[in-house]
Design a protein around this motif. Structure first.
Motif, PDB file in Angstrom:
ATOM      1  N   SER A 135     -26.225  29.812  39.644  1.00 32.41           N
ATOM      2  CA  SER A 135     -24.753  30.041  39.160  1.00 32.41           C
ATOM      3  C   SER A 135     -24.505  28.601  38.340  1.00 32.41           C
ATOM      4  CB  SER A 135     -24.103  29.908  40.400  1.00 32.41           C
ATOM      5  OG  SER A 135     -24.271  28.635  41.251  1.00 32.41           O
ATOM      6  N   SER A 136     -25.496  27.668  38.127  1.00 37.09           N
ATOM      7  CA  SER A 136     -25.209  26.590  36.964  1.00 37.09           C
ATOM      8  C   SER A 136     -26.526  26.057  36.769  1.00 37.09           C
ATOM      9  CB  SER A 136     -24.320  25.371  37.910  1.00 37.09           C
ATOM     10  OG  SER A 136     -25.347  24.830  38.936  1.00 37.09           O
ATOM     11  N   ALA A 137     -26.297  25.404  35.508  1.00 38.35           N
ATOM     12  CA  ALA A 137     -27.510  24.685  34.632  1.00 38.35           C
ATOM     13  C   ALA A 137     -28.093  23.567  35.477  1.00 38.35           C
ATOM     14  CB  ALA A 137     -27.005  24.348  33.372  1.00 38.35           C
ATOM     15  N   VAL A 146     -34.254  26.402  33.915  1.00 47.03           N
ATOM     16  CA  VAL A 146     -33.191  27.094  34.294  1.00 47.03           C
ATOM     17  C   VAL A 146     -32.589  27.226  32.765  1.00 47.03           C
ATOM     18  CG1 VAL A 146     -30.483  26.940  35.167  1.00 47.03           C
ATOM     19  CG2 VAL A 146     -32.455  25.735  36.283  1.00 47.03           C
ATOM     20  N   LEU A 147     -32.345  28.537  32.646  1.00 44.97           N
ATOM     21  CA  LEU A 147     -31.904  29.032  31.112  1.00 44.97           C
ATOM     22  C   LEU A 147     -30.555  29.711  31.204  1.00 44.97           C
ATOM     23  CD1 LEU A 147     -35.256  30.007  29.505  1.00 44.97           C
ATOM     24  CD2 LEU A 147     -33.986  27.937  29.214  1.00 44.97           C
ATOM     25  N   PRO A 148     -29.636  29.718  30.487  1.00 45.41           N
ATOM     26  CA  PRO A 148     -28.385  30.408  30.367  1.00 45.41           C
ATOM     27  C   PRO A 148     -28.557  31.870  29.836  1.00 45.41           C
ATOM     28  CG  PRO A 148     -28.392  28.994  28.546  1.00 45.41           C
ATOM     29  CD  PRO A 148     -29.576  28.701  29.340  1.00 45.41           C
ATOM     30  N   SER A 149     -27.790  32.702  30.469  1.00 44.51           N
ATOM     31  CA  SER A 149     -27.466  33.905  30.024  1.00 44.51           C
ATOM     32  C   SER A 149     -26.851  33.969  28.603  1.00 44.51           C
ATOM     33  CB  SER A 149     -27.360  34.998  31.164  1.00 44.51           C
ATOM     34  OG  SER A 149     -26.919  36.488  30.423  1.00 44.51           O
ATOM     35  N   THR A 160     -23.865  32.854  34.001  1.00 48.31           N
ATOM     36  CA  THR A 160     -25.053  33.299  34.853  1.00 48.31           C
ATOM     37  C   THR A 160     -26.020  32.456  34.104  1.00 48.31           C
ATOM     38  OG1 THR A 160     -24.267  35.502  35.185  1.00 48.31           O
ATOM     39  CG2 THR A 160     -26.549  35.197  35.318  1.00 48.31           C
ATOM     40  N   PHE A 161     -27.355  32.075  35.208  1.00 43.15           N
ATOM     41  CA  PHE A 161     -28.424  31.397  34.774  1.00 43.15           C
ATOM     42  C   PHE A 161     -29.577  31.890  35.475  1.00 43.15           C
ATOM     43  CE2 PHE A 161     -25.025  28.545  34.374  1.00 43.15           C
ATOM     44  CZ  PHE A 161     -25.081  27.785  33.013  1.00 43.15           C
ATOM     45  N   TYR A 162     -30.656  31.833  34.948  1.00 44.03           N
ATOM     46  CA  TYR A 162     -31.890  32.254  35.314  1.00 44.03           C
ATOM     47  C   TYR A 162     -32.868  31.236  35.630  1.00 44.03           C
ATOM     48  CZ  TYR A 162     -30.333  37.265  34.259  1.00 44.03           C
ATOM     49  OH  TYR A 162     -29.695  38.262  34.267  1.00 44.03           O
ATOM     50  N   GLU A 216     -32.416  30.983  25.512  1.00 41.21           N
ATOM     51  CA  GLU A 216     -31.184  31.611  26.217  1.00 41.21           C
ATOM     52  C   GLU A 216     -31.637  33.119  26.458  1.00 41.21           C
ATOM     53  OE1 GLU A 216     -26.928  30.519  24.472  1.00 41.21           O
ATOM     54  OE2 GLU A 216     -27.965  31.716  23.170  1.00 41.21           O
ATOM     55  N   ARG A 254     -32.204  33.555  40.246  1.00 37.39           N
ATOM     56  CA  ARG A 254     -30.992  33.481  39.753  1.00 37.39           C
ATOM     57  C   ARG A 254     -30.323  32.228  40.033  1.00 37.39           C
ATOM     58  NH1 ARG A 254     -28.589  39.160  37.238  1.00 37.39           N
ATOM     59  NH2 ARG A 254     -26.865  37.890  37.167  1.00 37.39           N
TER      60      ARG A 254
END
Length: 553
Positions: free
Chosen positions: A247-249, A259-262, A268-270, A329, A245
């Motif tokens: 905290s930023s893109a 990196v993908l946003p929730s 939150t980014f994964y 997403e 996980r």
């Protein structure tokens, strides 16, 4: 002489009656359309009293086929979209990384360790730790190449494997790019058609224009924005392993990751692996449903191939998170609790019932293979369409009245017979359009107006020929018979050449040109039928009853 067999008379009147019977619903257009919509809703399960009442406003035993109104008559939305075919190159090359990695790992003793490098879009770069053996790495990777599936590029390879220092590069060949472009546009065309058909719109026009553009015209839809909502979403569903996980893109993802946003958790980014385990292309069904907490969700089912990959991955990664990604997403990232066999599952999220239904439609129709860029969009309001209908009505009435008056003044009673046949002719055109489910456009109305003028041309040829025969002192019966016989070749020749022109317009043209060619072609067929058979039958019946010694044409 003037004799027509009884069975021929019955057949002629039966054809006229059938055509007029099929055209009748168009005289009650709004009522029949409401009835048809209600019947369609009832078939889909909406059996409310309101729908039952709407379905009963038109008798079931009567025909209910209507002439569909085109975009320029009904109003609706017009879009011109460009398929971003370049996106497919990058997606396909990136998806090759797991296979490339596994192949090169088997050659670790020779080429050393491997590492995926950052590269340009549409290219894959792999660095080896023993560059002196990089030729071996390239040779192994060339085994991934396959022949291009295309008639114009038979025998050519789909991959170009190159060496750049201590890196191996993988790209798609030009022949494969060309074949991919063709497949991508055709797939996008079919998926757009299925998505629009799913929402029940009437007679959409979906055509390819040029190499990578698609024209979309949907009558009866509210706006271009509404149409874009239906087709503009790619609905690209993937299932990707979660690395961590962020905290930023802008977090460092590392090679082979992204990196993908929730979707649900803002901020939150994964970090997930770029190569998916399973994609939406392996879905065979998706339906709106509810989760265990009775919240809207979407249930899905994979084909055997997707089910096997999905099952193997879940069996090998129990306790690891797994991201369900929709259009870039993360919808949800559940932890795998157990082996999921059977290839079915459920997508949960903050959906409304309408959103879950629309998502199921998009997934069921399939994912667009590439993004769409809308180059042109127009919304045609129903009031503009009504103006076109009113203008078309005026044009038809004026043309009709002028022809009727001309025929009566020029040919007397015989002109009246021609006018009756002309009315039947117009009814037959609408009957045929209703039977084949044709679409009437503004150019189509122009075709009908032209047909009205052309329809009496055959009668004019016959009547003028009868006049000439009467001048030779032949009896009226013989003059009428010879008039039809001698004018037949000219009538057939003139109408065949015009019909050929209509066929060419239909084959080569598109959109409004086709609308014009359809009504022109149908009008030619009906006008020949009414001129040669209907008018002649009316004259024969009149002659048999009156038996005049002389006639005035």
């Amino acid at each position: 002489m003037l004799q027509i067999d009884t069975w021929k008379r019955v057949l002629i009147w039966a054809v006229c009656a059938l055509g007029l019977w099929m055209a009748l619903p168009n005289a009650f257009y709004a009522r029949v359309e409401t009835h048809n919509d209600a019947v369609a809703a009832i078939e889909l399960g909406n059996t409310s009293a309101e729908m039952q009442e709407k379905a009963s406003i038109w008798p079931d035993w009567m025909p209910s086929s209507l002439v569909n109104l085109g975009l320029d008559l009904r109003g609706g939305a017009h879009l011109l979209a460009e398929v971003q075919v370049q996106d497919v190159y990058d997606t396909r090359v990136k998806a090759m990384w797991p296979e490339v990695r596994d192949l090169l790992r088997e050659e670790r003793a020779t080429i050393g360790t491997i590492r995926l490098q950052d590269s340009e879009p549409g290219e894959l770069r792999v660095k080896v730790s023993q560059p002196e053996n990089i030729a071996r790495a390239a040779e192994v990777l060339r085994g991934l190449a396959r022949p291009v599936v295309s008639l114009t590029a038979a025998g050519q390879s789909d991959l170009v494997i190159g060496v750049d220092g201590d890196e191996v590069t993988i790209k798609l060949s030009d022949a494969e790019k060309q074949a991919t472009d063709e497949r991508t546009v055709q797939q996008a065309l079919e998926i757009i058609r299925r998505r629009i058909d799913e929402v029940g719109t009437r007679e959409p026009t979906i055509q390819r224009q040029g190499a990578d553009r698609i024209l979309i015209q949907v009558p009866g839809i509210g706006s271009a924005a509404e149409l874009k909502d239906i087709i503009g979403t790619t609905a690209q569903l993937t299932f990707q392993p979660v690395v961590g996980r962020a905290s930023s893109a802008d977090a460092a993802a590392g090679p082979g990751n992204e990196v993908l946003p929730s979707l649900d958790e803002e901020g939150t980014f994964y970090i997930v692996e770029a190569a998916p385990v399973v994609t939406g292309e392996e879905l065979v069904d998706a339906q709106p449903s509810f989760d265990q907490n009775n919240r809207p969700a979407v249930s899905f089912r994979f084909n055997p191939t997707g089910a096997r990959k999905f099952g193997n991955y879940t069996a090998e990664n129990i306790g690891s998170p797994f991201a369900i990604v929709l259009d870039g997403e993360v919808v949800s990232a559940p932890v795998i609790q157990a082996h999921i066999a059977g290839g079915s599952g459920i997508i949960t999220g903050r959906f409304s019932v309408e959103e879950s239904t629309n998502l199921a439609v998009l997934l069921r129709a399939g994912a667009l293979p590439a993004g769409l860029e809308f180059l042109e969009e127009r919304t045609i309001g129903p009031e503009l369409g009504q103006d076109s209908i009113d203008a078309g009505k005026i044009a038809c009435i004026v043309a009709f009245a002028a022809v009727l008056v001309f025929m009566v003044l020029s040919y007397g009673l015989f002109g009246v017979f021609a006018n009756i046949a002309l009315m039947i002719n117009v009814g037959l055109i609408f009957g045929l359009l209703s039977m084949i489910g044709g679409t009437l456009t503004l150019p189509g109305i122009a075709g009908i107006v032209l047909t009205i003028g052309m329809a009496v041309d055959a009668n004019v040829l016959v009547f003028e020929r009868i006049r000439e025969e009467l001048k030779t002192a032949k009896g009226p019966a013989r003059a009428i018979s010879l008039g039809y016989e001698k004018a037949l070749s000219a009538i057939v020749d003139a109408n065949i050449t015009t019909f050929i022109t209509a066929v060419i317009l239909f084959a080569v043209g598109s959109g409004p040109v086709r609308g014009f060619s359809i009504t022109l072609g149908l009008g030619i067929m009906t006008s020949v039928f009414t001129a040669i058979f209907v008018t002649r039958l009316m004259i024969v019946i009149w002659f048999e009853r009156r038996r005049p010694n002389t006639i005035e044409v």
